[in-house]
Design an enzyme around this catalytic site. Structure first.
Site, PDB file in Angstrom:
ATOM      1  N   LYS A 129       0.899  -1.164  -0.234  1.00 47.95           N
ATOM      2  CA  LYS A 129       0.112  -0.146   0.265  1.00 47.95           C
ATOM      3  C   LYS A 129       0.948   1.266  -0.162  1.00 47.95           C
ATOM      4  O   LYS A 129       1.895   1.115   0.322  1.00 47.95           O
ATOM      5  CB  LYS A 129      -1.131  -0.198   1.326  1.00 47.95           C
ATOM      6  N   ASP A 169      -6.969   4.482  -4.566  1.00 47.09           N
ATOM      7  CA  ASP A 169      -7.458   4.357  -3.035  1.00 47.09           C
ATOM      8  C   ASP A 169      -8.147   5.779  -3.018  1.00 47.09           C
ATOM      9  O   ASP A 169      -8.241   6.197  -3.915  1.00 47.09           O
ATOM     10  CB  ASP A 169      -6.548   3.906  -2.055  1.00 47.09           C
TER      11      ASP A 169
HETATM   12  N1  GLU Z   1      -7.425   0.256  -2.938  1.00 44.02           N
HETATM   13  C1  GLU Z   1      -8.164  -0.804  -3.055  1.00 44.02           C
HETATM   14  C2  GLU Z   1      -8.169  -1.767  -1.984  1.00 44.02           C
HETATM   15  O1  GLU Z   1      -8.185  -1.191  -0.978  1.00 44.02           O
HETATM   16  C3  GLU Z   1      -7.629  -1.740  -4.695  1.00 44.02           C
HETATM   17  C4  GLU Z   1      -6.183  -1.919  -4.635  1.00 44.02           C
HETATM   18  C5  GLU Z   1      -5.739  -2.366  -5.968  1.00 44.02           C
HETATM   19  O2  GLU Z   1      -6.616  -2.659  -6.829  1.00 44.02           O
HETATM   20  O3  GLU Z   1      -4.618  -2.693  -5.955  1.00 44.02           O
HETATM   21  O4  GLU Z   1      -8.088  -2.922  -1.971  1.00 44.02           O
END
Ligand code: GLU
Length: 453
Positions: A129, A169
């Site tokens: 992340k 996100d």
């Molecule tokens: N931010 C999204 C999540 O919390 C998607 C992450 C992604 O597609 O890599 O899962």
């Protein structure tokens, strides 16, 4: 709070001590640890390999300066993060969050959750992340672009199709992914589609990726409701938030015959008893990039805007069957959960990451309200990102119908594995336990197979 198993408590104490002040990370770790005592008892190999301790220490944490020039030619400085949490199952995978509240602790909690979530999808993706304390609110197009370019000028050296694949996100949508991808391509001189997901459909993005998190949360809830012979048909629903996840959760609820009667933003709540007008909401939020108060003004009729209001307390005023918190972490607390449970809400599913506090989750569990944790319910977004990576790797582009069908299948699969695992551990219907154990064992088995690294 449930007591931790004696074998696990010292590991949790170590997390508290080594990650001082990172309260959201502590909360996310504790929630997983509460489920794991029995697994470690049954399968001592996990304790012997110190898998849990290794899992709680990110493989790599990157913090960097992001300098950029605002429209008045002043130098602005933000902080950028990428936490590469775990690569046991595949390249690090997870979104970037741009929000003024973002700290290292936020990114670690999100990366930790992401590792288990990604494992639950059954796709070959590890967990990571990132983000920044940059506030996109009120910034011009030019400022957002310059910020994204500066952010990528550092990030590019850490990412790659086989290494680490960021996506969006909060605060990072199609526009930002476009600017980030453009800068990556320029610096590396490679059209490496698989380095980012959430791209535009015309240049390597997947159909249904934008809709996937919201749709997936509703598909998961549909499965939970079916275990009690219920469905969305005729259901009245609260969806907090009004960003990407909320918008497509609303769309899918309406397609399935339910009515979403309220949504929210950080300033207030819109109560629209006839059902949220999705086209208008999208126009206000995605085209004008405006506030929800504008929605109520334009909608007129019985729609009402409540500045500073609490969306969950609507359950005390009107019949609500399902609640989908799709805004942000810790937005639904114990008092809110008591109102929802006491007024007959049947199911709650987390479209956002960790929106319910631990006390709220306890209230739902004790009241036998169906409850889906985010790592299961909102996994449809990242699962469709993995489908985007598949399309990029094969230079293919699938239809909306095909991609949505794959997403639905994946959500049914996640529901199935959470439910079966909860049954195996003697707690049928406990999706928190099922998701934590099922996600953990997939990651832990891969880590054991790959040795102490
Ligand atoms: N931010 C999204 C999540 O919390 C998607 C992450 C992604 O597609 O890599 O899962």
């Amino acid at each position: 709070m449930t007591d931790l198993d004696a074998s696990i408590q010292p590991i949790f104490d170590e997390i508290l001590q080594r990650n001082a002040g990172e309260t959201e990370f502590h909360q996310a770790a504790r929630e997983v640890f509460e489920s794991l005592g029995r697994v470690v008892d049954r399968h001592p190999q996990y304790a012997e390999g110190s898998v849990l301790r290794r899992l709680c220490e990110p493989e790599r944490q990157i913090i960097f300066r992001v300098p950029w020039m605002d429209d008045a030619n002043r130098v602005q400085i933000n902080r950028g993060f990428r936490v590469e949490f775990n690569s046991a199952l595949g390249p690090y995978k997870g979104g970037l969050r741009f929000h003024p509240s973002v700290t290292l602790g936020t990114v670690k909690f999100l990366g930790f959750e992401q590792t288990f979530k990604n494992a639950l999808t059954g796709m070959p993706i590890g967990g990571g992340k990132g983000g920044s304390d940059f506030d996109p609110k009120g910034k011009s197009e030019g400022e957002v672009m310059r910020f994204c370019q500066s952010f990528m000028t550092e990030l590019y050296r850490h990412i790659g199709e086989y290494r680490d694949v960021p996506a969006g996100d909060m605060g990072v949508g199609g526009r930002e992914i476009g600017y980030l991808f453009g800068q990556y391509k320029r610096i590396t001189n490679r059209f490496e589609s698989g380095v980012l997901t959430g791209k535009g459909v015309g240049w390597g993005g997947s159909r249904a990726r934008t809709e996937a998190t919201g749709y997936g949360a509703v598909f998961f809830t549909e499965q939970m409701l079916a275990t009690r012979d219920a469905s969305f048909d005729g259901a009245r629903v609260l969806v907090s938030g009004s960003g990407n996840v909320a918008i497509y959760a609303i769309e899918k609820v309406h397609q399935l015959g339910g009515t979403v009667v309220a949504c929210s933003d950080s300033s207030g709540v819109v109560y629209d008893p006839d059902g949220i007008d999705l086209a208008l909401l999208q126009d206000v939020k995605e085209v004008r990039r405006g506030r929800l108060s504008e929605y109520a003004e334009l909608r007129g009729g019985s729609a009402e805007y409540r500045a500073g209001g609490n969306i969950w307390s609507l359950a005390a005023e009107t019949r609500i069957d399902v609640a989908l918190p799709c805004a942000t972490q810790n937005e639904l607390n114990e008092a809110d959960a008591v109102i929802l449970a006491a007024n007959g809400v049947r199911a709650v599913a987390e479209g956002a990451n960790m929106p319910c506090t631990p006390d709220a989750v306890r209230v739902f569990t004790e009241a036998s309200v169906l409850f889906a944790p985010g790592k299961a319910a909102n996994a449809g977004g990242v699962a469709t990102s993995a489908l985007e990576m598949q399309q990029n790797a094969s230079r293919d582009s699938w239809s909306f119908e095909h991609t949505e069908a794959r997403l639905a299948e994946i959500m049914v699969g996640i529901h199935e594995s959470c439910a079966t695992t909860a049954d195996e551990y003697g707690e049928p219907g406990n999706y928190v336990l099922g998701a934590n154990i099922s996600g953990f064992t997939r990651v832990a088995d891969a880590m054991l197979a790959q040795g102490v690294i």
